[in-house]
Design a protein around this motif. Structure first.
Motif, PDB file in Angstrom:
ATOM      1  N   ILE A 274       0.712  -1.277  -0.041  1.00 57.84           N
ATOM      2  CA  ILE A 274       0.014   0.116   0.034  1.00 57.84           C
ATOM      3  C   ILE A 274       0.980   1.340  -0.070  1.00 57.84           C
ATOM      4  CG2 ILE A 274      -1.760   1.275   1.508  1.00 57.84           C
ATOM      5  CD1 ILE A 274      -2.938  -1.279   2.167  1.00 57.84           C
ATOM      6  N   ILE A 275       1.948   1.126   0.828  1.00 64.08           N
ATOM      7  CA  ILE A 275       3.019   2.237   0.794  1.00 64.08           C
ATOM      8  C   ILE A 275       3.477   2.732  -0.516  1.00 64.08           C
ATOM      9  CG2 ILE A 275       4.921   3.146   1.696  1.00 64.08           C
ATOM     10  CD1 ILE A 275       4.288   1.857   4.479  1.00 64.08           C
ATOM     11  N   ILE A 276       3.994   1.704  -1.180  1.00 63.13           N
ATOM     12  CA  ILE A 276       4.657   1.745  -2.532  1.00 63.13           C
ATOM     13  C   ILE A 276       3.575   2.391  -3.550  1.00 63.13           C
ATOM     14  CG2 ILE A 276       5.485   0.425  -4.693  1.00 63.13           C
ATOM     15  CD1 ILE A 276       7.273  -1.145  -2.517  1.00 63.13           C
ATOM     16  N   GLU A 277       2.164   1.694  -3.458  1.00 62.63           N
ATOM     17  CA  GLU A 277       1.354   1.960  -4.253  1.00 62.63           C
ATOM     18  C   GLU A 277       1.042   3.513  -4.035  1.00 62.63           C
ATOM     19  OE1 GLU A 277      -2.623  -0.279  -5.195  1.00 62.63           O
ATOM     20  OE2 GLU A 277      -2.675   0.713  -3.403  1.00 62.63           O
ATOM     21  N   ALA A 278       1.012   3.891  -2.815  1.00 62.56           N
ATOM     22  CA  ALA A 278       0.760   5.476  -2.663  1.00 62.56           C
ATOM     23  C   ALA A 278       1.796   6.406  -3.242  1.00 62.56           C
ATOM     24  CB  ALA A 278       0.728   5.901  -0.992  1.00 62.56           C
ATOM     25  N   ALA A 279       3.000   5.575  -2.963  1.00 61.22           N
ATOM     26  CA  ALA A 279       4.277   6.522  -3.584  1.00 61.22           C
ATOM     27  C   ALA A 279       4.106   6.682  -5.025  1.00 61.22           C
ATOM     28  CB  ALA A 279       5.696   5.746  -3.224  1.00 61.22           C
ATOM     29  N   ALA A 280       3.726   5.622  -5.657  1.00 62.79           N
ATOM     30  CA  ALA A 280       3.496   5.708  -7.338  1.00 62.79           C
ATOM     31  C   ALA A 280       2.507   6.813  -7.329  1.00 62.79           C
ATOM     32  CB  ALA A 280       3.076   4.608  -7.653  1.00 62.79           C
ATOM     33  N   MET A 281       1.346   6.617  -6.871  1.00 63.34           N
ATOM     34  CA  MET A 281       0.390   7.695  -7.254  1.00 63.34           C
ATOM     35  C   MET A 281       0.804   9.416  -6.715  1.00 63.34           C
ATOM     36  SD  MET A 281      -3.315   6.047  -6.069  1.00 63.34           S
ATOM     37  CE  MET A 281      -2.548   5.519  -4.383  1.00 63.34           C
ATOM     38  N   ASN A 282       1.610   9.263  -5.635  1.00 60.88           N
ATOM     39  CA  ASN A 282       2.039  10.744  -5.346  1.00 60.88           C
ATOM     40  C   ASN A 282       3.042  11.178  -6.388  1.00 60.88           C
ATOM     41  OD1 ASN A 282       2.288  12.984  -3.192  1.00 60.88           O
ATOM     42  ND2 ASN A 282       4.368  12.189  -3.049  1.00 60.88           N
ATOM     43  N   PHE A 283       4.061  10.076  -7.016  1.00 60.66           N
ATOM     44  CA  PHE A 283       4.942  10.439  -8.048  1.00 60.66           C
ATOM     45  C   PHE A 283       4.242  11.108  -9.203  1.00 60.66           C
ATOM     46  CE2 PHE A 283       7.291   9.402 -11.616  1.00 60.66           C
ATOM     47  CZ  PHE A 283       8.337  10.041 -11.560  1.00 60.66           C
ATOM     48  N   ARG A 284       3.116  10.367  -9.491  1.00 61.23           N
ATOM     49  CA  ARG A 284       2.264  10.805 -10.775  1.00 61.23           C
ATOM     50  C   ARG A 284       1.552  12.161 -10.286  1.00 61.23           C
ATOM     51  NH1 ARG A 284      -1.558   6.745 -14.046  1.00 61.23           N
ATOM     52  NH2 ARG A 284       0.352   6.822 -15.335  1.00 61.23           N
ATOM     53  N   ALA A 285       1.188  12.420  -9.298  1.00 58.68           N
ATOM     54  CA  ALA A 285       0.183  13.560  -8.855  1.00 58.68           C
ATOM     55  C   ALA A 285       1.613  14.928  -9.167  1.00 58.68           C
ATOM     56  CB  ALA A 285      -0.014  13.700  -7.685  1.00 58.68           C
ATOM     57  N   LYS A 286       2.853  14.503  -8.688  1.00 59.35           N
ATOM     58  CA  LYS A 286       3.833  15.561  -8.869  1.00 59.35           C
ATOM     59  C   LYS A 286       4.190  15.814 -10.248  1.00 59.35           C
ATOM     60  CE  LYS A 286       6.338  14.953  -4.558  1.00 59.35           C
ATOM     61  NZ  LYS A 286       7.785  14.512  -4.132  1.00 59.35           N
ATOM     62  N   THR A 287       4.312  14.733 -11.252  1.00 60.84           N
ATOM     63  CA  THR A 287       4.597  14.947 -12.670  1.00 60.84           C
ATOM     64  C   THR A 287       3.346  15.681 -13.392  1.00 60.84           C
ATOM     65  OG1 THR A 287       3.427  12.820 -13.022  1.00 60.84           O
ATOM     66  CG2 THR A 287       5.961  12.825 -12.844  1.00 60.84           C
TER      67      THR A 287
END
Length: 310
Positions: A274-287
């Motif tokens: 779940i943490i890595i999933e959230a990290a991926a979503m957060n990275f996409r939001a930044k981009t």
């Protein structure tokens, strides 16, 4: 040095062998660059890149048919270098007899394609860049999470494969486990894939090797993906200060391409998938232009200004 046989090129790019079929496995391509021998057709050979595929389109073939026969014979023979892998003619254009004869004399295959010259050149260049690019093997797990290629790294036994299994069960896709083969597709893109022997396989300690595609279906795996983010898992240390605001992103360099990297501590009770999933979503939001850390800092500054007025 990496090389590709003309036989591989024919099979992968759906080309038709016009002549020289017996020489396909003995001729090799060592560069992804393709030559359009327009100047050479006029007799200028000072910088002739004979080691490249020689691609002849409408311009070259039309010019050749207007040449005198003896001049055509001389030019076609001179274009047959010792290390020339093959000649390739687009659009199923008529091949000059002199080129066919020169190819036979020098044992150089002549290939044809129905594709227009520009599309054919692009397709072959993409194929050759993939096959000839320098590769590096990295210990880790590569996942497709919401369309982002996430490379999960960390010491052996930290839980990378178990996390990958949890991510697969959550609907994400496995590209490679244990060893990831990475190559540079262009100046800004790294691509990762599994070694052939490990394709679709995942190792879980205590269980053994499982076939992810067989257990979870074809939608649970991918052949390759562009790598967007590196997540490094490390055992939790009480003596170490971990990033809490999202400002501790690092950079990882490979083949002169820089990738963002974040470190995530692992300890009992933390759901790493779940943490890595959230990290991926957060990275996409930044981009896409939304930075939660910046929003927090803006909110904090507004609060400070508001309290200072009082």
């Amino acid at each position: 040095m990496n090389k590709v046989s003309v036989k591989e090129l024919v099979d992968e790019c759906d080309l038709v062998v016009f002549s020289g079929g017996i020489d396909l496995e003995s001729r090799f391509i060592v560069t992804s660059d393709i030559s359009r021998p327009g100047l050479e057709m006029t007799g200028y050979f000072d910088y002739y890149p004979s080691e490249r595929i020689q691609l002849l389109g409408m311009t070259e073939i039309s010019f050749a048919h207007r040449m005198k026969k003896n001049e055509r014979e001389r030019i076609m023979d001179k274009m047959c270098g010792q290390n020339t892998p093959c000649f390739l003619v687009s659009r199923f254009l008529p091949i000059p007899v002199e080129l066919e004869e020169a190819g036979k004399r020098h044992h150089i295959p002549i290939l044809r394609s129905k594709l227009p010259t520009t599309r054919l050149s692009s397709r072959i260049t993409d194929f050759l860049q993939t096959k000839l690019s320098e590769r590096r093997s990295v210990h880790g797990v590569l996942m497709d999470i919401y369309g982002l290629g996430v490379l999960i790294t960390g010491d052996s036994g930290v839980g990378k494969s178990e996390t990958a299994l949890d991510l697969i069960k959550r609907g994400h896709r496995l590209i490679a486990d244990d060893r990831v083969e990475i190559y540079r597709q262009d100046e800004q893109t790294l691509v990762g894939e599994a070694p052939e022997i490990l394709s679709h396989l995942l190792e879980i300690r205590g269980v053994g090797i499982i076939d992810v595609m067989n257990l979870f279906g074809a939608g649970s795996v991918r052949q390759n993906t562009n790598i967007s983010l590196i997540v490094n898992l490390e055992n939790w240390s009480a003596a170490k200060q971990y990033d809490r605001l999202g400002s501790g992103e690092q950079a990882y360099e490979m083949f002169d391409v820089s990738l963002p990297k974040i470190n995530i501590p692992v300890k009992v009770g933390r759901n790493m998938a779940i943490i890595i999933e959230a990290a991926a979503m957060n990275f996409r939001a930044k981009t896409m232009g939304y930075d939660a850390t910046q929003k927090f800092e803006d909110n904090l500054n507004r609060l400070i200004q508001k309290n200072s007025v009082k």
